[in-house]
Each structure stands twice: as C-alpha cells, then as structure tokens.
Scaffold this motif. Structure first.
Motif, PDB file in Angstrom:
ATOM      1  N   ILE A  27       0.843  -1.273  -0.043  1.00 64.94           N
ATOM      2  CA  ILE A  27       0.113   0.053   0.003  1.00 64.94           C
ATOM      3  C   ILE A  27       0.626   1.243  -0.016  1.00 64.94           C
ATOM      4  CG2 ILE A  27      -1.814   1.351   1.514  1.00 64.94           C
ATOM      5  CD1 ILE A  27      -2.709  -1.253  -0.389  1.00 64.94           C
ATOM      6  N   ALA A  28       1.996   1.287   0.764  1.00 67.13           N
ATOM      7  CA  ALA A  28       2.750   2.708   0.768  1.00 67.13           C
ATOM      8  C   ALA A  28       3.474   2.770  -0.604  1.00 67.13           C
ATOM      9  CB  ALA A  28       3.846   2.065   1.790  1.00 67.13           C
ATOM     10  N   ARG A  29       3.584   1.849  -1.492  1.00 63.96           N
ATOM     11  CA  ARG A  29       4.173   2.102  -2.763  1.00 63.96           C
ATOM     12  C   ARG A  29       2.849   2.399  -3.819  1.00 63.96           C
ATOM     13  NH1 ARG A  29       7.951  -2.055  -4.915  1.00 63.96           N
ATOM     14  NH2 ARG A  29       8.320  -0.530  -6.781  1.00 63.96           N
ATOM     15  N   ALA A  30       1.964   1.754  -3.202  1.00 62.86           N
ATOM     16  CA  ALA A  30       0.805   1.747  -4.397  1.00 62.86           C
ATOM     17  C   ALA A  30       0.059   3.054  -4.337  1.00 62.86           C
ATOM     18  CB  ALA A  30      -0.135   0.490  -3.992  1.00 62.86           C
ATOM     19  N   ASN A  31      -0.284   3.488  -3.123  1.00 63.65           N
ATOM     20  CA  ASN A  31      -1.073   4.819  -3.200  1.00 63.65           C
ATOM     21  C   ASN A  31      -0.594   5.954  -4.066  1.00 63.65           C
ATOM     22  OD1 ASN A  31      -2.953   3.615  -1.553  1.00 63.65           O
ATOM     23  ND2 ASN A  31      -2.436   4.389   0.569  1.00 63.65           N
ATOM     24  N   PRO A  32       0.415   6.492  -4.031  1.00 69.00           N
ATOM     25  CA  PRO A  32       1.049   7.566  -4.798  1.00 69.00           C
ATOM     26  C   PRO A  32       1.062   7.141  -6.197  1.00 69.00           C
ATOM     27  CG  PRO A  32       2.965   6.627  -3.485  1.00 69.00           C
ATOM     28  CD  PRO A  32       1.742   6.079  -2.866  1.00 69.00           C
ATOM     29  N   LEU A  33       1.367   5.918  -6.643  1.00 70.40           N
ATOM     30  CA  LEU A  33       1.093   5.530  -7.796  1.00 70.40           C
ATOM     31  C   LEU A  33      -0.232   5.338  -8.480  1.00 70.40           C
ATOM     32  CD1 LEU A  33       4.200   2.511  -8.304  1.00 70.40           C
ATOM     33  CD2 LEU A  33       3.951   4.913  -9.708  1.00 70.40           C
ATOM     34  N   LEU A  34      -1.101   5.002  -7.592  1.00 66.61           N
ATOM     35  CA  LEU A  34      -2.697   5.069  -8.032  1.00 66.61           C
ATOM     36  C   LEU A  34      -2.806   6.417  -8.594  1.00 66.61           C
ATOM     37  CD1 LEU A  34      -3.842   2.622  -5.330  1.00 66.61           C
ATOM     38  CD2 LEU A  34      -3.963   2.320  -7.956  1.00 66.61           C
ATOM     39  N   GLU A  35      -2.420   7.314  -7.420  1.00 66.33           N
ATOM     40  CA  GLU A  35      -2.872   8.967  -7.814  1.00 66.33           C
ATOM     41  C   GLU A  35      -2.204   9.503  -9.271  1.00 66.33           C
ATOM     42  OE1 GLU A  35      -3.084  13.091  -5.771  1.00 66.33           O
ATOM     43  OE2 GLU A  35      -1.853  11.475  -4.960  1.00 66.33           O
ATOM     44  N   LEU A  36      -0.897   9.047  -9.380  1.00 69.65           N
ATOM     45  CA  LEU A  36      -0.255   9.230 -10.726  1.00 69.65           C
ATOM     46  C   LEU A  36      -0.874   8.660 -11.990  1.00 69.65           C
ATOM     47  CD1 LEU A  36       2.472  10.502 -11.924  1.00 69.65           C
ATOM     48  CD2 LEU A  36       3.822   8.615 -11.619  1.00 69.65           C
ATOM     49  N   ALA A  37      -0.906   7.350 -11.864  1.00 67.94           N
ATOM     50  CA  ALA A  37      -1.825   6.641 -13.129  1.00 67.94           C
ATOM     51  C   ALA A  37      -3.014   7.155 -13.261  1.00 67.94           C
ATOM     52  CB  ALA A  37      -1.929   5.063 -12.313  1.00 67.94           C
ATOM     53  N   SER A  38      -3.969   7.839 -12.264  1.00 72.70           N
ATOM     54  CA  SER A  38      -5.161   8.511 -12.325  1.00 72.70           C
ATOM     55  C   SER A  38      -4.818   9.648 -13.253  1.00 72.70           C
ATOM     56  CB  SER A  38      -6.008   8.768 -11.174  1.00 72.70           C
ATOM     57  OG  SER A  38      -7.073   9.487 -11.631  1.00 72.70           O
ATOM     58  N   THR A  39      -4.053  10.264 -12.875  1.00 76.08           N
ATOM     59  CA  THR A  39      -3.725  11.628 -13.518  1.00 76.08           C
ATOM     60  C   THR A  39      -3.007  11.662 -14.988  1.00 76.08           C
ATOM     61  OG1 THR A  39      -2.815  12.786 -11.175  1.00 76.08           O
ATOM     62  CG2 THR A  39      -2.111  13.610 -13.371  1.00 76.08           C
ATOM     63  N   ARG A  40      -2.334  10.515 -15.258  1.00 77.56           N
ATOM     64  CA  ARG A  40      -1.912  10.120 -16.697  1.00 77.56           C
ATOM     65  C   ARG A  40      -2.841   9.576 -17.505  1.00 77.56           C
ATOM     66  NH1 ARG A  40       4.160   7.656 -15.544  1.00 77.56           N
ATOM     67  NH2 ARG A  40       5.197   9.623 -14.877  1.00 77.56           N
ATOM     68  N   LEU A  41      -3.751   8.868 -16.788  1.00 81.86           N
ATOM     69  CA  LEU A  41      -4.997   8.168 -17.621  1.00 81.86           C
ATOM     70  C   LEU A  41      -5.900   9.529 -18.260  1.00 81.86           C
ATOM     71  CD1 LEU A  41      -5.450   4.968 -15.743  1.00 81.86           C
ATOM     72  CD2 LEU A  41      -4.861   5.041 -17.904  1.00 81.86           C
ATOM     73  N   ARG A  42      -6.149  10.236 -17.212  1.00 81.75           N
ATOM     74  CA  ARG A  42      -7.232  11.319 -17.591  1.00 81.75           C
ATOM     75  C   ARG A  42      -6.372  12.209 -18.632  1.00 81.75           C
ATOM     76  NH1 ARG A  42     -11.630  12.472 -14.582  1.00 81.75           N
ATOM     77  NH2 ARG A  42     -12.063  11.267 -12.556  1.00 81.75           N
TER      78      ARG A  42
END
Length: 202
Positions: free
Chosen positions: A126-141
């Motif tokens: 989770i500690a690694r996943a959370n910031p990457l999930l946010e980054l992925a969302s931004t890039r996908l949008r």
C-alpha cells in the motif's frame, strides 16, 4: 591498468576479469555515463547472441542502462509478465518500473503506470501503491481514459483506508464524487466498485 599492475584483474584479449566484488563494484562506480552505456549495450548484445531463454529481465535492465528505451520497454514487459506468472511480485514491479521510465508514448506510459499501481495494490504494498495510483489516474485522464482513471481512484480510496491516515468521512466524500462522475458517464461498473468500497468503509 592500475588493477592489472597490482595483479587484481585478469586480461584476456579484449576482456577484463575482475575477480573480487569489491574492486569490481568500485571500478564500475568510477566509469562515466557514456562508457557505462556502451558497456551495458555490449552486454545486452552478448546476451542476445547467446540465444539463451529467460534473459528478458537482464536484457531490460541492460538496455535501460544503455539508453535504448524501446528495447528496455519491449523486454521489460515480457519480463514483468513472466515474473507475475511465477508469483514474483517484487520482480514484476521492478520490470514495470523500467517500462514506465522508458516508455515514450504518453498513453502507453499511462497504461504501464496503471499496471504497476494495480499490481502493488493487489499485493497490498500500500505504501508504494497509493502514490502510484494517484499518478496513474492523472496520466490516464491526461490521455482521455477516464474509465480507467476512475478505477485507479477507487483503488486509491481503498488504499488510503488501509493506510489509516485519512478520515473515513473524507474517503466517503471522495467516493461520492467518483460515483457521481461515473453515473454521469453511464459507467455502472465503476459505480458498483465504488459502492463496494463504500460499504466496506462504512
């Protein structure tokens, strides 16, 4: 040459063998980026010529260090898939990081970021996943893939809940905004996923 004078290396025509790890790593650190790139390309070419199977991970690493992004992405994707199939999550994540770092196409980089974030989230890193999930969302949008972005945002809420650093009320509010956007788009699968996380939180 200094190491050869002290008989700490063995010279054989066009190759040098440094037997001791300490001297080998020290010498490696002293090399400049241009020479390192040339050496890593030479190693990658050698591995390709060997024709041995199961070298995709090593090829991805060497091509990345050689500055050949296209080859690093190609072999990194193969190595990540193989690692996932073998249950080696940390290794798969490492190869996906190589893909993300070397993929020039914005849409493909967004997809690779999402793959990496999803892998880490599913395996509760989770500690690694959370910031990457946010980054992925931004890039996908940014590339217009709102449906995939919504799913990243739902996973991020779930990850934030597990981390326990964000108040539940705030997370429920975020899910409310995600559900509203998903309804507006007619994305009922995203609505259902958000509802599932919301029920879990409540």
């Amino acid at each position: 040459e200094e190491l050869a004078a002290w008989r700490l290396v063995q010279l054989d025509r066009d190759s040098v063998r440094i037997a001791h790890e300490l001297f080998r790593s020290a010498q490696y650190r002293r090399l400049g980026p241009a020479r390192l790139a040339v050496l890593h390309r030479a190693v990658a070419e050698h591995l390709l010529k060997s024709g041995d199977a199961g070298l995709d991970g090593e090829l991805a690493i060497h091509f990345a260090k050689a500055g050949d992004g296209a080859a690093a992405v190609r072999y990194g994707r193969i190595a990540a898939k193989e690692a996932q199939e073998n249950g080696a999550v940390a290794e798969a994540a490492h190869f996906l990081e190589i893909v993300v770092a070397n993929e020039p196409d914005e849409a493909l980089r967004a997809d690779a970021t999402a793959d990496l974030a999803r892998l880490l989230h599913m395996n509760r890193a989770i500690a690694r996943a959370n910031p990457l999930l946010e980054l992925a969302s931004t890039r996908l949008r940014r590339v217009g893939d709102t449906a995939a972005a919504l799913r990243m945002e739902i996973r991020r809420v779930d990850g934030l809940a597990e981390a326990g650093a964000t108040p539940i009320d705030e997370l429920v509010d975020r899910l409310g905004r995600i559900k509203a956007e998903a309804r507006e788009r007619g994305d009922w699968e995203a609505v259902a996923r958000a509802l599932d996380v919301e029920l879990h939180l409540l």
